[in-house]
Design a protein around this motif. Structure first.
Motif, PDB file in Angstrom:
ATOM      1  N   ARG A 231      -1.633  -7.366   3.475  1.00  0.00           N
ATOM      2  CA  ARG A 231      -0.414  -6.834   4.086  1.00  0.00           C
ATOM      3  C   ARG A 231      -0.766  -5.876   5.229  1.00  0.00           C
ATOM      4  O   ARG A 231      -1.869  -5.356   5.291  1.00  0.00           O
TER       5      ARG A 231
ATOM      6  N   HIS B 295       5.947   8.491   2.075  1.00  0.00           N
ATOM      7  CA  HIS B 295       6.668   7.811   1.003  1.00  0.00           C
ATOM      8  C   HIS B 295       6.086   6.407   0.822  1.00  0.00           C
ATOM      9  O   HIS B 295       6.374   5.735  -0.145  1.00  0.00           O
ATOM     10  N   LEU B 296       5.284   5.980   1.784  1.00  0.00           N
ATOM     11  CA  LEU B 296       4.688   4.648   1.655  1.00  0.00           C
ATOM     12  C   LEU B 296       3.700   4.671   0.495  1.00  0.00           C
ATOM     13  O   LEU B 296       2.800   5.503   0.440  1.00  0.00           O
ATOM     14  N   LYS B 297       3.885   3.734  -0.405  1.00  0.00           N
ATOM     15  CA  LYS B 297       3.138   3.700  -1.657  1.00  0.00           C
ATOM     16  C   LYS B 297       1.631   3.771  -1.434  1.00  0.00           C
ATOM     17  O   LYS B 297       0.921   4.510  -2.079  1.00  0.00           O
ATOM     18  N   ARG B 298       1.167   2.972  -0.481  1.00  0.00           N
ATOM     19  CA  ARG B 298      -0.261   2.821  -0.301  1.00  0.00           C
ATOM     20  C   ARG B 298      -0.940   4.116   0.160  1.00  0.00           C
ATOM     21  O   ARG B 298      -2.036   4.448  -0.259  1.00  0.00           O
TER      22      ARG B 298
ATOM     23  N   ALA C  89       5.284   9.348   6.912  1.00  0.00           N
ATOM     24  CA  ALA C  89       5.339   8.024   6.286  1.00  0.00           C
ATOM     25  C   ALA C  89       4.723   8.035   4.888  1.00  0.00           C
ATOM     26  O   ALA C  89       4.417   6.995   4.332  1.00  0.00           O
TER      27      ALA C  89
ATOM     28  N   LYS D  93      -0.141   7.129  -0.433  1.00  0.00           N
ATOM     29  CA  LYS D  93      -0.208   8.168  -1.466  1.00  0.00           C
ATOM     30  C   LYS D  93      -1.555   8.196  -2.172  1.00  0.00           C
ATOM     31  O   LYS D  93      -2.012   9.242  -2.628  1.00  0.00           O
TER      32      LYS D  93
ATOM     33  N   GLY E 234      -1.262  -2.635   7.518  1.00  0.00           N
ATOM     34  CA  GLY E 234      -1.522  -1.212   7.305  1.00  0.00           C
ATOM     35  C   GLY E 234      -1.226  -0.447   8.581  1.00  0.00           C
ATOM     36  O   GLY E 234      -1.752  -0.770   9.659  1.00  0.00           O
ATOM     37  N   LEU E 235      -0.387   0.566   8.438  1.00  0.00           N
ATOM     38  CA  LEU E 235       0.106   1.307   9.598  1.00  0.00           C
ATOM     39  C   LEU E 235      -1.018   1.888  10.453  1.00  0.00           C
ATOM     40  O   LEU E 235      -0.986   1.830  11.688  1.00  0.00           O
TER      41      LEU E 235
END
Lengths: 236, 236
Positions: free
Chosen positions: B150, B200-203, B198, B205, B152-153
């Motif tokens: 997926r 709150h993005l799961k990854r 950002a 954290k 990744g920012l």
């Protein structure tokens, strides 16, 4: 516990997502799902999305109208191209249509049989679609149809708009949802101008003029469109 | 005629791209390619990216140090984790390292044998990498390693930064390059704060604290890193 919304940037990334138990929403703003919403909202009886030109022609022989495009061009022997105006035309009213497009119908067929429900949507029915999603207790996955497996900016803008509409009810915790909302934040005030600024993009150059601003108009139709068997129908 | 730069948002979209004749640049900002650049710039002899933990252990038996992660955690029996600080440590100097990570080494191996040249880069060597790309007459494809297929920012921010650095010499005409530069425009002034917003993005954290700001510091090292056979080495 909040529901979630996630964004799949192209149909070629669908394998990264678990569709089971979810509502999958397919968007192909330029232009397949804009055609589907416009047609069904203005009197088309049903639209059957199919992968191949031959399948469309077979259904045409059974009395369907054949619609769609290959490489953004109308297909020989077809009744309708891939402009939303064609699907609102008098000749389409009351008809069953078989439709094949490079990206939109491909994305719908990729999701078929895997999700709890498949919707198609576009800016033209953004708010009613968002309201419907808020009325049910399911996680949402937006599949951006893109262009030949690659991401398409306009579909990602739609995804961003929807993620924002659902921000009170649906958690968005994936990087792709952030990319979509960030792009929509930039574009929101004037999406036509935003896409014109991006008109150095090779793909956008090839698109027909009138359809672009039309497909970006929000909430023209108070309808929700879903797949029932092989047919796209208005949801009651 | 200008050269081109294109961005592949995750390694799972690599089949959408023709790599022949191109320079492919793999980036995995958090943290594989940041480790690779930091290590090679400060005295590591070579880094061999491999797909499997077992391959790392085999090379370890031949005298290599084993480094990397699975699910962002250090692997049992390994000498190094996946923090850039470990690769700059005294014990790594002069050593050959075999490295396996969830995303970065996967992306490198996907491109192997298909492109004219494979580089790895991170913010820490952004400008020297851009200068090298301007010095050669080849089209560029940036592959963002992402996270388990997926997007990744942080990798997309790097891609955006590089597209902007090359804007005078390399045409960017794809929607994915636009998404990357738009995200970088938003983030550029303070990337740490941008990623915190950002968070709150799961990854994000799950990532270790110190490494994040470190991996976002630009141009710490005046080096270019490329793949020669199976080994990543400094380019002379």
């Amino acid at each position: 516990m909040k529901r979630t919304i996630d964004v799949c940037l192209t149909p070629n990334l669908i394998e990264q997502h678990d569709l089971a138990g979810k509502v999958v929403l397919v968007t192909d703003v330029f232009r397949a799902t804009s055609c589907m919403v416009a047609g069904l909202a203005t009197g088309v009886k049903s639209i059957t999305p199919v992968l191949e030109v031959d399948e469309c022609l077979k259904l045409q022989a059974q009395g369907y109208l054949a619609g769609g495009e290959r490489h953004a061009k109308m297909i020989e022997g077809f009744d309708l191209d891939n402009s939303p105006f064609s699907y609102m035309d008098e000749k389409a009213k009351g008809k069953d249509i078989a439709m094949t497009t490079t990206n939109g119908t491909f994305a719908i067929n990729k999701a078929k049989g895997k999700a709890d429900e498949i919707l198609v949507a576009s800016f033209s029915n953004l708010t009613p679609t968002a309201k419907y999603l808020q009325s049910i207790d399911k996680d949402v996955l937006v599949i951006c149809a893109g262009w030949k497996g690659r991401p398409g900016l306009e579909d990602i803008l739609f995804a961003g708009a929807l993620v924002k509409k659902l921000s009170e009810t649906h958690k968005n915790e994936e990087d792709s949802t952030h990319l979509a909302t960030a792009a929509y934040d930039d574009a929101e005030d004037d999406m036509v101008a935003y896409l014109q600024r991006a008109s150095h993009l090779k793909r956008l150059k090839s698109l027909a003029g009138d359809d672009i601003p039309y497909c970006l108009i929000k909430d023209q139709f108070d309808v929700v469109v879903h797949l029932v068997g092989d047919k796209l129908l208005l949801k009651n």
